[in-house]
Design a protein around this motif. Structure first.
Motif, short mmCIF file in Angstrom:
data_model
loop_
_atom_site.label_atom_id
_atom_site.label_comp_id
_atom_site.label_asym_id
_atom_site.label_seq_id
_atom_site.Cartn_x
_atom_site.Cartn_y
_atom_site.Cartn_z
N PHE A 74 -47.46 -89.66 9.78
CA PHE A 74 -48.40 -89.69 8.65
C PHE A 74 -49.58 -88.75 8.91
O PHE A 74 -50.03 -88.03 8.01
CB PHE A 74 -48.92 -91.12 8.45
CG PHE A 74 -48.11 -91.93 7.48
CD1 PHE A 74 -48.63 -92.27 6.24
CD2 PHE A 74 -46.84 -92.38 7.81
CE1 PHE A 74 -47.89 -93.02 5.35
CE2 PHE A 74 -46.10 -93.13 6.93
CZ PHE A 74 -46.61 -93.47 5.68
N LEU A 75 -50.09 -88.75 10.14
CA LEU A 75 -51.21 -87.86 10.47
C LEU A 75 -50.79 -86.40 10.33
O LEU A 75 -51.57 -85.57 9.84
CB LEU A 75 -51.67 -88.13 11.90
CG LEU A 75 -52.93 -88.97 12.05
CD1 LEU A 75 -53.20 -89.29 13.51
CD2 LEU A 75 -54.14 -88.26 11.43
N GLY A 76 -49.58 -86.09 10.75
CA GLY A 76 -49.08 -84.72 10.58
C GLY A 76 -49.08 -84.32 9.12
O GLY A 76 -49.50 -83.20 8.76
N ALA A 77 -48.63 -85.23 8.23
CA ALA A 77 -48.60 -84.93 6.80
C ALA A 77 -50.02 -84.74 6.26
O ALA A 77 -50.27 -83.84 5.45
CB ALA A 77 -47.90 -86.05 6.05
N ALA A 78 -50.94 -85.57 6.70
CA ALA A 78 -52.33 -85.46 6.22
C ALA A 78 -52.96 -84.15 6.67
O ALA A 78 -53.63 -83.46 5.89
CB ALA A 78 -53.14 -86.65 6.73
N TYR A 79 -52.74 -83.78 7.92
CA TYR A 79 -53.29 -82.52 8.41
C TYR A 79 -52.63 -81.33 7.71
O TYR A 79 -53.28 -80.32 7.41
CB TYR A 79 -53.10 -82.41 9.92
CG TYR A 79 -54.18 -83.11 10.71
CD1 TYR A 79 -55.51 -82.71 10.61
CD2 TYR A 79 -53.87 -84.16 11.58
CE1 TYR A 79 -56.51 -83.34 11.35
CE2 TYR A 79 -54.86 -84.80 12.32
CZ TYR A 79 -56.17 -84.39 12.19
OH TYR A 79 -57.16 -85.03 12.90
N ALA A 80 -51.34 -81.43 7.44
CA ALA A 80 -50.65 -80.33 6.75
C ALA A 80 -51.22 -80.12 5.36
O ALA A 80 -51.46 -78.99 4.93
CB ALA A 80 -49.15 -80.63 6.66
N GLU A 81 -51.47 -81.23 4.64
CA GLU A 81 -52.07 -81.10 3.31
C GLU A 81 -53.46 -80.50 3.38
O GLU A 81 -53.88 -79.78 2.47
CB GLU A 81 -52.14 -82.46 2.63
CG GLU A 81 -50.85 -82.87 1.96
CD GLU A 81 -51.10 -83.87 0.84
OE1 GLU A 81 -52.06 -84.65 0.96
OE2 GLU A 81 -50.35 -83.84 -0.13
N ALA A 82 -54.16 -80.73 4.47
CA ALA A 82 -55.51 -80.18 4.64
C ALA A 82 -55.49 -78.74 5.14
O ALA A 82 -56.53 -78.12 5.29
CB ALA A 82 -56.31 -81.06 5.62
#
Length: 545
Positions: A74-82
């Motif tokens: 989930f953190l990877g997805a959040a950072y990718a979106e950012a």
């Protein structure tokens, strides 16, 4: 959890959108309690949270569950979106380290690398490895198969592309982007003579659009599969489903393949829907110019000039076309207008300078050519033009200095040797002149100017047969060459040839026809080389965007 749609919209996926799993399947590494409830709540609120809020909440979970693979995914997805790809990679990799069977994390990692490939092609190999790991876990996963096939294509392995596509289930095989990818890979694998057959097979399929083909074009163009590209784009254009930009590219592809009329017709038909008529007129004029249709180019440019008189490019190209039609006043006026708009434009300075030295006074063009040389010191053509200007202005020491530098360069050595030979003849260094001119003819046996000048030396040495042979060759190549005709007249006079009277009449007629001065006949530099200005007007002829 796979990457949410708001992040992966730029990734070229084939099977719908990548979705966020409502119930993450991986259990990760956990203690007596796990973050399932908290993750489900964050997922439910995902679209309402800012990127910073998602990262903040997930970092809070990470501090409590540092070894849970799902939290890192989930953190990877959040950072990718950012847009923080390094952090995203770190957490996706941490997720697969914690859970080697976490399919979604491998797919997210592959998508992350694939998006970065536009700016860093080396990430394609990383993406390929991530999707290969996903296929080991789920051999029939549609995304892993398709993206693996797509990446193999981009990496130049169309055989692997076809192999992976063949493993797709039948309902996925017929989806538009799979159909297009299969056709492109087949076109690369098969002999180039089969391009038409493969294109016809793709044309017979339905549902695919231009955007399905665009990412595949660079590889097709590199492999010389231009007929395939042209045929399928012609099909889309006929159906009215080709974008304006791709229609322009199609026109210039027709031109590349020898179909100038087809290219011209495509651009003319585009006028009804082009959002920028000026740009279209400029490109159409450039196409006409390249094919020697200078009067038609001027008609397009006159219209374009009315639409946007403050654009330097239209005046430069207008002047170039006028030069080709020997419209000296119009050419100089066009280049002067370009200089009025942009006094420091290097091409305006170059074009005005080389035109002025031949159609006005040589000295008038020198300051502009000096300025161009200061602006583009790496361009030997500019220095050659300046050296020529000094020569025509009878500033022989300055011309010699420049030509002695240019004689060391492959691209200017013929011109430099020729002018040095002429300068040496003017200054009565006849042995040196002969050496330069003979060097020119070793490099370029059909150099008319050198043939004529060397013939003059042979006449002076009373080697009349050699002079006659040189002049016959020169006039066979260029019957109206001024200096060759003059030297032939001199030869006939010296040898009392009965053809003297006939040659005298021919030379007098030639003098009446000439619009240049004698010095113009010495010129071997291409006065206006439009290819020297690649960023001026050259059209896109590419695959991809």
């Amino acid at each position: 959890m796979r990457l949410p749609l708001s992040w992966v919209h730029a990734v070229w996926l084939v099977f719908g959108t990548v979705i966020v799993s409502a119930a993450p399947t991986s259990q990760g590494v956990r203690g007596e309690q796990d973050p399932t409830t908290e993750l489900a709540l964050i997922l439910q609120m995902w679209g309402d949270l800012t990127a910073e809020e998602r990262i903040s909440r997930l970092r809070g979970l990470e501090s409590v569950y540092p070894n849970d693979a799902r939290v890192h995914n989930f953190l990877g997805a959040a950072y990718a979106e950012a847009g923080e790809y390094s952090q995203a990679e770190t957490h996706f990799r941490r997720a697969v380290d914690l859970d080697a069977e976490y399919l979604d994390a491998y797919l997210n990692l592959g998508a992350l690398y694939l998006e970065q490939a536009g700016s860093d092609p080396s990430t394609l190999n990383k993406a390929q490895s991530a999707y290969a790991a996903a296929r080991l876990l789920a051999p029939r996963d549609l995304e892993a198969l398709y993206q693996g096939a797509f990446i193999a294509y981009l990496l130049g392995d169309p055989q692997q592309t076809l192999k992976l596509l063949s493993e797709l289930p039948s309902d996925a095989w017929s989806r538009p982007r799979a159909v297009v990818l299969e056709a492109a890979a087949a076109c690369l694998v098969q002999d180039s003579s089969r391009q038409r057959t493969v294109a016809d097979r793709l044309i017979a399929a339905s549902g695919w659009e231009e955007e399905d083909l665009l990412p595949l074009l660079p590889r097709l163009r590199e492999a010389g599969r231009d007929e395939f590209v042209m045929r399928v784009f012609d099909h889309l254009n006929h159906l009215g489903r080709l974008s304006v930009q791709s229609t322009e590219d199609l026109a210039f592809l027709h031109d590349e393949l020898g179909d100038y009329e087809g290219a011209r017709l495509i651009l003319m038909n585009l006028a009804r829907r082009h959002p920028d008529l000026y740009s279209l007129l400029l490109r159409t004029a450039w196409l006409a110019y390249r094919h020697g249709d200078f009067e038609e180019a001027l008609s397009y440019l006159a219209h374009a000039r009315d639409l946007r008189p403050q654009d330097v490019r239209v005046h430069l190209l207008f002047g170039l076309a006028c030069v080709e039609l020997n419209l000296s006043v119009e050419a100089l006026n066009a280049f002067q207008k370009a200089l009025d708009l942009e006094p420091d434009n290097p091409y305006a300075n170059y074009l005005y300078g080389v035109t002025a030295i031949h159609w006005k006074e040589p000295g008038e063009g020198i300051p502009y050519l000096r300025k161009y040389c200061d602006q583009r010191p790496e361009d030997p053509g500019g220095r050659a033009a300046l050296a020529e200007a000094y020569f025509l202005n009878k500033e022989y020491p300055k011309a010699r200095t420049l030509f002695e530098e240019l004689v060391k360069l492959v691209e200017t050595q013929v011109t430099a040797h020729f002018y040095l030979g002429v300068i040496d003849r003017f200054e009565h260094r006849l042995d040196e002149a002969e050496g330069h001119l003979e060097r020119v003819l070793r490099l370029d046996p059909e150099h008319v100017g050198a043939l004529a000048e060397l013939a003059w030396l042979r006449i002076r040495e009373q080697r009349f047969e050699e002079a006659k042979s040189l002049l016959e060759k020169a006039l066979q190549l260029e019957p109206k060459h001024y200096q060759a005709n003059f030297h032939l007249l001199t030869l006939y006079s010296r040898t009392r040839d009965p053809r003297f009277k006939e040659q005298e009449e021919r030379f007098e007629q030639l003098k009446q026809e000439r619009w240049e001065e004698y010095s113009e006949s010495l010129r071997t530099i291409e006065a206006i080389p439009p290819q020297a200005f690649p960023e001026l007007l050259l059209p896109r002829v590419s695959g991809g965007r």
